[in-house]
Design a protein around this motif. Structure first.
Motif, PDB file in Angstrom:
ATOM      1  N   ASP A  54      67.222  -1.649  70.828  1.00 40.29           N
ATOM      2  CA  ASP A  54      67.498  -1.373  72.239  1.00 40.29           C
ATOM      3  C   ASP A  54      68.370  -0.128  72.390  1.00 40.29           C
ATOM      4  OD1 ASP A  54      67.658  -2.209  75.158  1.00 40.29           O
ATOM      5  OD2 ASP A  54      69.784  -2.270  74.623  1.00 40.29           O
ATOM      6  N   ALA A  55      69.398   0.003  71.558  1.00 40.35           N
ATOM      7  CA  ALA A  55      70.262   1.181  71.626  1.00 40.35           C
ATOM      8  C   ALA A  55      69.477   2.456  71.326  1.00 40.35           C
ATOM      9  CB  ALA A  55      71.429   1.033  70.649  1.00 40.35           C
ATOM     10  N   ILE A  56      68.555   2.374  70.371  1.00 38.66           N
ATOM     11  CA  ILE A  56      67.711   3.527  70.048  1.00 38.66           C
ATOM     12  C   ILE A  56      66.803   3.861  71.218  1.00 38.66           C
ATOM     13  CG2 ILE A  56      65.836   4.346  68.559  1.00 38.66           C
ATOM     14  CD1 ILE A  56      67.127   2.648  66.306  1.00 38.66           C
ATOM     15  N   GLN A  57      66.228   2.829  71.834  1.00 35.99           N
ATOM     16  CA  GLN A  57      65.341   3.033  72.982  1.00 35.99           C
ATOM     17  C   GLN A  57      66.083   3.730  74.122  1.00 35.99           C
ATOM     18  OE1 GLN A  57      62.139   1.956  72.908  1.00 35.99           O
ATOM     19  NE2 GLN A  57      61.497   2.290  75.014  1.00 35.99           N
ATOM     20  N   ARG A  58      67.358   3.382  74.297  1.00 36.54           N
ATOM     21  CA  ARG A  58      68.166   3.969  75.374  1.00 36.54           C
ATOM     22  C   ARG A  58      68.805   5.288  74.963  1.00 36.54           C
ATOM     23  NH1 ARG A  58      72.376   1.335  75.867  1.00 36.54           N
ATOM     24  NH2 ARG A  58      72.158  -0.390  74.384  1.00 36.54           N
ATOM     25  N   ALA A  59      68.614   5.675  73.706  1.00 35.41           N
ATOM     26  CA  ALA A  59      69.222   6.905  73.165  1.00 35.41           C
ATOM     27  C   ALA A  59      70.735   6.889  73.340  1.00 35.41           C
ATOM     28  CB  ALA A  59      68.608   8.154  73.816  1.00 35.41           C
ATOM     29  N   ASP A  60      71.334   5.704  73.210  1.00 33.67           N
ATOM     30  CA  ASP A  60      72.786   5.554  73.323  1.00 33.67           C
ATOM     31  C   ASP A  60      73.359   5.548  71.905  1.00 33.67           C
ATOM     32  OD1 ASP A  60      75.417   4.746  73.668  1.00 33.67           O
ATOM     33  OD2 ASP A  60      74.939   3.410  75.353  1.00 33.67           O
ATOM     34  N   TRP A  61      73.713   6.727  71.415  1.00 35.16           N
ATOM     35  CA  TRP A  61      74.072   6.853  70.004  1.00 35.16           C
ATOM     36  C   TRP A  61      75.439   6.245  69.708  1.00 35.16           C
ATOM     37  CZ3 TRP A  61      69.508   7.073  69.153  1.00 35.16           C
ATOM     38  CH2 TRP A  61      68.631   8.005  69.724  1.00 35.16           C
ATOM     39  N   SER A  62      76.341   6.262  70.673  1.00 34.69           N
ATOM     40  CA  SER A  62      77.626   5.601  70.471  1.00 34.69           C
ATOM     41  C   SER A  62      77.426   4.095  70.342  1.00 34.69           C
ATOM     42  CB  SER A  62      78.565   5.917  71.650  1.00 34.69           C
ATOM     43  OG  SER A  62      79.768   5.194  71.527  1.00 34.69           O
ATOM     44  N   ASP A  63      76.585   3.541  71.207  1.00 37.29           N
ATOM     45  CA  ASP A  63      76.283   2.114  71.145  1.00 37.29           C
ATOM     46  C   ASP A  63      75.535   1.780  69.855  1.00 37.29           C
ATOM     47  OD1 ASP A  63      76.346  -0.481  72.158  1.00 37.29           O
ATOM     48  OD2 ASP A  63      74.385  -0.291  73.096  1.00 37.29           O
ATOM     49  N   LEU A  64      74.679   2.695  69.407  1.00 39.96           N
ATOM     50  CA  LEU A  64      73.926   2.463  68.174  1.00 39.96           C
ATOM     51  C   LEU A  64      74.873   2.265  66.988  1.00 39.96           C
ATOM     52  CD1 LEU A  64      71.315   2.304  66.539  1.00 39.96           C
ATOM     53  CD2 LEU A  64      71.334   4.807  66.397  1.00 39.96           C
ATOM     54  N   SER A  65      75.934   3.060  66.936  1.00 37.68           N
ATOM     55  CA  SER A  65      76.899   2.913  65.848  1.00 37.68           C
ATOM     56  C   SER A  65      77.466   1.495  65.829  1.00 37.68           C
ATOM     57  CB  SER A  65      78.035   3.926  66.015  1.00 37.68           C
ATOM     58  OG  SER A  65      79.038   3.719  65.037  1.00 37.68           O
ATOM     59  N   GLY A  66      77.836   0.994  66.993  1.00 36.96           N
ATOM     60  CA  GLY A  66      78.375  -0.361  67.075  1.00 36.96           C
ATOM     61  C   GLY A  66      77.346  -1.414  66.726  1.00 36.96           C
ATOM     62  N   GLU A  67      76.119  -1.230  67.201  1.00 38.15           N
ATOM     63  CA  GLU A  67      75.061  -2.216  66.932  1.00 38.15           C
ATOM     64  C   GLU A  67      74.681  -2.238  65.455  1.00 38.15           C
ATOM     65  OE1 GLU A  67      74.356  -4.400  68.916  1.00 38.15           O
ATOM     66  OE2 GLU A  67      74.898  -3.629  70.876  1.00 38.15           O
ATOM     67  N   LEU A  68      74.688  -1.070  64.814  1.00 37.34           N
ATOM     68  CA  LEU A  68      74.421  -1.042  63.371  1.00 37.34           C
ATOM     69  C   LEU A  68      75.524  -1.783  62.612  1.00 37.34           C
ATOM     70  CD1 LEU A  68      73.156   2.625  62.920  1.00 37.34           C
ATOM     71  CD2 LEU A  68      71.816   0.536  62.555  1.00 37.34           C
ATOM     72  N   GLY A  69      76.766  -1.663  63.109  1.00 34.35           N
ATOM     73  CA  GLY A  69      77.859  -2.422  62.511  1.00 34.35           C
ATOM     74  C   GLY A  69      77.636  -3.921  62.657  1.00 34.35           C
ATOM     75  N   ASP A  70      77.184  -4.343  63.842  1.00 37.82           N
ATOM     76  CA  ASP A  70      76.897  -5.767  64.060  1.00 37.82           C
ATOM     77  C   ASP A  70      75.802  -6.253  63.115  1.00 37.82           C
ATOM     78  OD1 ASP A  70      78.778  -5.783  66.072  1.00 37.82           O
ATOM     79  OD2 ASP A  70      77.328  -5.657  67.708  1.00 37.82           O
ATOM     80  N   LEU A  71      74.782  -5.403  62.903  1.00 33.91           N
ATOM     81  CA  LEU A  71      73.698  -5.781  62.001  1.00 33.91           C
ATOM     82  C   LEU A  71      74.181  -5.824  60.552  1.00 33.91           C
ATOM     83  CD1 LEU A  71      70.718  -6.497  61.704  1.00 33.91           C
ATOM     84  CD2 LEU A  71      70.198  -4.039  61.607  1.00 33.91           C
ATOM     85  N   LEU A  72      75.025  -4.858  60.180  1.00 33.07           N
ATOM     86  CA  LEU A  72      75.587  -4.854  58.835  1.00 33.07           C
ATOM     87  C   LEU A  72      76.410  -6.121  58.593  1.00 33.07           C
ATOM     88  CD1 LEU A  72      76.216  -3.535  56.113  1.00 33.07           C
ATOM     89  CD2 LEU A  72      78.045  -2.246  57.248  1.00 33.07           C
ATOM     90  N   LEU A  73      77.142  -6.554  59.612  1.00 34.45           N
ATOM     91  CA  LEU A  73      77.920  -7.785  59.482  1.00 34.45           C
ATOM     92  C   LEU A  73      77.022  -8.966  59.129  1.00 34.45           C
ATOM     93  CD1 LEU A  73      80.555  -9.407  59.787  1.00 34.45           C
ATOM     94  CD2 LEU A  73      80.001  -9.665  62.222  1.00 34.45           C
ATOM     95  N   GLN A  74      75.818  -8.993  59.696  1.00 36.48           N
ATOM     96  CA  GLN A  74      74.891 -10.079  59.387  1.00 36.48           C
ATOM     97  C   GLN A  74      74.512 -10.077  57.909  1.00 36.48           C
ATOM     98  OE1 GLN A  74      73.941 -12.477  61.701  1.00 36.48           O
ATOM     99  NE2 GLN A  74      75.583 -11.430  62.799  1.00 36.48           N
ATOM    100  N   VAL A  75      74.269  -8.902  57.354  1.00 39.23           N
ATOM    101  CA  VAL A  75      73.939  -8.791  55.929  1.00 39.23           C
ATOM    102  C   VAL A  75      75.118  -9.273  55.087  1.00 39.23           C
ATOM    103  CG1 VAL A  75      73.309  -7.205  54.073  1.00 39.23           C
ATOM    104  CG2 VAL A  75      72.367  -6.871  56.369  1.00 39.23           C
ATOM    105  N   VAL A  76      76.313  -8.829  55.455  1.00 40.63           N
ATOM    106  CA  VAL A  76      77.518  -9.231  54.728  1.00 40.63           C
ATOM    107  C   VAL A  76      77.730 -10.740  54.828  1.00 40.63           C
ATOM    108  CG1 VAL A  76      80.045  -9.036  54.754  1.00 40.63           C
ATOM    109  CG2 VAL A  76      78.630  -6.973  54.911  1.00 40.63           C
ATOM    110  N   PHE A  77      77.475 -11.299  56.005  1.00 40.95           N
ATOM    111  CA  PHE A  77      77.654 -12.737  56.227  1.00 40.95           C
ATOM    112  C   PHE A  77      76.693 -13.531  55.337  1.00 40.95           C
ATOM    113  CE2 PHE A  77      79.241 -15.443  60.013  1.00 40.95           C
ATOM    114  CZ  PHE A  77      79.504 -16.521  59.186  1.00 40.95           C
ATOM    115  N   HIS A  78      75.412 -13.167  55.360  1.00 36.88           N
ATOM    116  CA  HIS A  78      74.425 -13.860  54.523  1.00 36.88           C
ATOM    117  C   HIS A  78      74.787 -13.736  53.038  1.00 36.88           C
ATOM    118  CE1 HIS A  78      71.415 -15.170  57.407  1.00 36.88           C
ATOM    119  NE2 HIS A  78      71.498 -14.004  58.022  1.00 36.88           N
ATOM    120  N   ALA A  79      75.212 -12.540  52.632  1.00 36.30           N
ATOM    121  CA  ALA A  79      75.561 -12.328  51.226  1.00 36.30           C
ATOM    122  C   ALA A  79      76.767 -13.177  50.826  1.00 36.30           C
ATOM    123  CB  ALA A  79      75.838 -10.852  50.966  1.00 36.30           C
ATOM    124  N   GLN A  80      77.739 -13.332  51.723  1.00 33.18           N
ATOM    125  CA  GLN A  80      78.909 -14.142  51.408  1.00 33.18           C
ATOM    126  C   GLN A  80      78.540 -15.627  51.317  1.00 33.18           C
ATOM    127  OE1 GLN A  80      82.032 -12.927  50.592  1.00 33.18           O
ATOM    128  NE2 GLN A  80      82.256 -15.059  49.899  1.00 33.18           N
TER     129      GLN A  80
END
Length: 275
Positions: A54-80
């Motif tokens: 969604d952030a990419i679709q809206r071309a909101d690059w500041s929001d994209l940084s935050g959303e990628l962090g949220d997605l990375l957290l999911q990877v870290v959570f599953h790995a833990q």
């Protein structure tokens, strides 16, 4: 040392890993985080991936940084969770995908020549993936297409797999003919009053629509997201026009809102393209 890392604003990935370990600590962690498992976290993982899109679709690059962090957290959570269960850890995840990237790009990391077309590279990529599936004893053409994918995306992937072995219409017009056939069957099912049959025929129609998208080289998920955004934009314009007249959607009727929809469409098309 760990506490210093957790509170270090420049700690990067090691900081995030330390935070997740602390959150999952059975003695001092967060009760909610401790209770989670793969299944309970999976819906959040899917949601975060869509928020990235969604952030990419809206071309909101500041929001994209935050959303990628949220997605990375999911990877870290599953790995833990996996580390807690002594299944694997984050390094295993990172090393696994790194190994895969090296293996799948012999023209970059190996001795193969880079002098090949993108189409040839795609064919080579698919050949490597096929060998990997065979090593996992996934010998069927459709084996390994994840059940958890969004249904529309999974339909396209299933059709791509079938097309590799020749099970595909060679011409787009044949897909269009099939769509017309499926629409007729859906109308007949709906007329019969058989809800289960109607749902089945509706699914068949969606499946063929996904096939049409593949033939036309359209991403059906992206196309539907765009259609959703357009509907939202135009309906908000209807509400704004009604508000100018001192009304709400509840005070209006279909005929009036349909006319305002047409007005919104004309206004939108009259706007100069974004630069």
């Amino acid at each position: 040392m760990t506490q210093n890392l957790i509170h270090d604003p420049e700690g990067g990935l090691p900081r995030l890993l330390a935070i997740m370990r602390a959150l999952r600590d059975p003695a001092s962690g967060c009760p909610w985080d401790i209770e989670q498992d793969f299944g309970s976290i999976a819906p959040y993982t899917i949601e975060e991936a869509y928020e990235v899109a969604d952030a990419i679709q809206r071309a909101d690059w500041s929001d994209l940084s935050g959303e990628l962090g949220d997605l990375l957290l999911q990877v870290v959570f599953h790995a833990q969770i996996a580390e807690d269960k002594k299944l694997f850890n984050f390094d295993d995840v990172a090393n696994g995908i790194a190994d895969k990237m090296v293996t799948r790009h012999p023209h970059v990391f190996g001795s193969e020549s880079r002098d090949k077309t993108a189409a040839q590279q795609t064919r080579d990529w698919e050949a490597v993936k096929a060998a990997e599936r065979a090593a996992r004893a996934e010998t069927g053409t459709l084996d390994g297409v994840a059940l958890g994918l969004p249904a529309l995306l999974r339909a396209v992937k299933l059709q791509k797999r079938a097309a590799r072995v020749g099970f595909d219409w060679p011409e787009t017009h044949q897909v269009l003919d099939k769509i017309a056939e499926e629409i007729t069957e859906l109308v007949e099912a709906a007329s019969s009053g058989d809800k289960d049959h109607t749902e089945e025929e509706f699914g068949d129609l969606l499946f063929v629509m996904a096939n049409l998208a593949r033939h036309m080289k359209i991403d059906p998920e992206a196309a539907l997201r765009s259609a959703n955004a357009k509907f939202t934009r135009r309906f908000k314009r209807i509400e704004a026009l009604l508000a100018e007249a001192g009304k709400t959607a509840q005070d209006s009727d279909l005929a009036e809102m349909d006319a305002l929809w047409d007005r919104a469409k004309v206004e939108e098309r009259a706007k100069p393209p974004a630069k």
